[in-house]
Design an enzyme around this catalytic site. Sequence first.
Site, PDB file in Angstrom:
ATOM      1  CE  LYS A 159      22.674  30.302  36.592  1.00 29.79           C
ATOM      2  NZ  LYS A 159      23.875  29.677  37.189  1.00 29.79           N
ATOM      3  CG  HIS A 209      31.497  28.129  31.664  1.00 30.51           C
ATOM      4  ND1 HIS A 209      30.122  28.025  31.745  1.00 30.51           N
ATOM      5  CD2 HIS A 209      31.957  26.912  32.002  1.00 30.51           C
ATOM      6  CE1 HIS A 209      29.792  26.813  32.103  1.00 30.51           C
ATOM      7  NE2 HIS A 209      30.886  26.108  32.256  1.00 30.51           N
ATOM      8  CD  GLU A 276      29.242  23.476  33.661  1.00 26.39           C
ATOM      9  OE1 GLU A 276      28.346  24.307  33.903  1.00 26.39           O
ATOM     10  OE2 GLU A 276      29.328  22.848  32.598  1.00 26.39           O
ATOM     11  NE  ARG A 293      25.288  16.217  31.462  1.00 28.90           N
ATOM     12  CZ  ARG A 293      26.030  17.156  30.878  1.00 28.90           C
ATOM     13  NH1 ARG A 293      27.184  16.823  30.316  1.00 28.90           N
ATOM     14  NH2 ARG A 293      25.671  18.418  30.854  1.00 28.90           N
ATOM     15  NE  ARG A 339      29.782  21.764  22.888  1.00 29.82           N
ATOM     16  CZ  ARG A 339      29.041  21.612  23.979  1.00 29.82           C
ATOM     17  NH1 ARG A 339      27.718  21.564  23.870  1.00 29.82           N
ATOM     18  NH2 ARG A 339      29.602  21.516  25.175  1.00 29.82           N
TER      19      ARG A 339
END
Length: 450
Positions: A159, A209, A276, A293, A339
Site C-alpha cells: 500500500k 469491508h 473503515e 471527509r 454508483r
Amino acid sequence: MPFQKILIANRGEIAVRIMKTCQKLNIPTVAVYSEADEDAPFVKLANESYPIGGKRVHESYLNMGKIIDCAKKAGADAIHPGYGLLSENPTFAKRCNEAGITFIGPSSRCIEMMGSKIKARQTMRDAGVPVIPGSEDAIEDVDTAVSFARNIGYPVMLKASAGGGGIGMQIVHTEDELVKAFESNARKAENFFGDGTMFIEKVIEDAHHVEIQLLADHYGNVLHVFERECSVQRRHQKIIEEAPSPLLNDDTRQKMGDAAIKAARAIDYTNAGTIEFLVDEKQNYYFLEMNTRLQVEHPVTEEVTGIDIVEQQIHIAAHKPLKWNQEDLQINGHAIEVRIYAEDPTTFFPSPGRIQAFSPPTGSNIRNEIGVQSSYMVSPFYDPMIAKLITKGKTRTDAIQILKNALAQYEIEGIKTNLPFLLKVIDHPLFQKGVTRTSFIEKQFLKEET
C-alpha cells in the site's frame, strides 16, 4: 443561519447534493467550475458561480489560491470541500482558516494525521483499536519489503501511505510479484499523491469491508451513526454500498461503533468522518483507514437514520452542539446505493461523450443523486461517476427489489454505462444472500461471466 454563504469546492453530483442542503437551510451557495463544467447542472443550481481555470483538475479544482480568492470575492464565509479533490488536503484546510473562511470539515491537524496511513495505524494501535498486522514504519526499499513479507507470510497487501481509491495498492502472492510491484506502485503513488512511501499489511482473506460513520462536535460529543457494508468493489473501488451490513450481529455492531468513537476521541476529531474496517467471517475487525471527509456513500446512512450528514457537517463547523445522544439513534429499514459510471460495462474503461437522453427512475423509496442531464458532455478529465441511485425498503429484500425495478427503468443514451453490470450483480445469488466479500467481483463474478 450558521453561515451567510457557502462556496462548494467540488463538482458533479456531490456539489448538487451539498447545495440542496444549503437550500434547505436558506444558505446561498457559490459554485466554482472548470472550462469543461461551464454548463454543468451544479453551476446552474448555485446562486452565483465563478470560473477557475482549465479542464484538468490541477488547472482548476486543485487550485487552492483561486478557490479561496473566489470565496472572498463572493463574500462566502465557509467552504465545503465535498469528497475527493481538496477534501483531505490539510494545507487547503489551513489556508481557508488563515483567510478567515471556515473549512467545513475537521482540523488540518486531524487531516494530516490520518492522511498518512502509516501514522494512522500507529495512532489507532496506541488507542487500542485493532489494526491489521503489518509494517510499523515505512518500507524504504524492495529488499526490506521482501524481508518483511517473508516474516509475516504471503499474500500481503502493498500500500501507498498517502494512497486512496485503490491507487498504489496491490495484493501480492509471491516474492517475484512483490519485487515487480514495489517500484511501480511507489512511482505511481509519487505521481498521484506526491509521496511514494509504501508499507505492507497482511491480507485478511475473504474479508468484508465495513465502515462506521461518525459525527463529532466541538464540545466532546462523539456519536457513531452505525455502519455501511461496502464489500462489492472492483479494482479496490466501491460500487455498491448498503446500510445496515448484512454481516454484522448486534454485538459486533456495538463493538465496532465503540471502537470508532475511541478512534475519533484519540485524535480530538471534529465534524463528520468514517472509520473503515476489514471484518472476517468470525466477525473479527481491523482498522483499515480513516476518511476525514464526507463519504460518497453517505446517503444510505441518511436513509436509515433520517440524519442529514451534510447538514450536521455545517452545524458542527458553525460550532453548534450535536442534538442527540447515542441512545437516540436508531436504524430504520434498509438502504442500498449503486454508483453509476460512464464506462464500458465489460471492460470498465471510461466512456466519455455526450449524453443524448437521460431519464432516471422515480417513485417511492427511490433517491437520485445526479451530476448530469440530457445533452451533457461527460468529460474524460474527471472521475466517470455520473450519478448515484439509492433505494430504501423495510427489509433488505424489499430494498433489492425496489433497486432492481429502478435500475430497469433507468435510461441513459449516447454513452456506455455500468447499468447492465449493476443489474447482474444485484441478481447474483451471493449478493441476494448478503454474503459478498471484497474479492467477489474479481474472484467470482467476472470468472462466471467469462
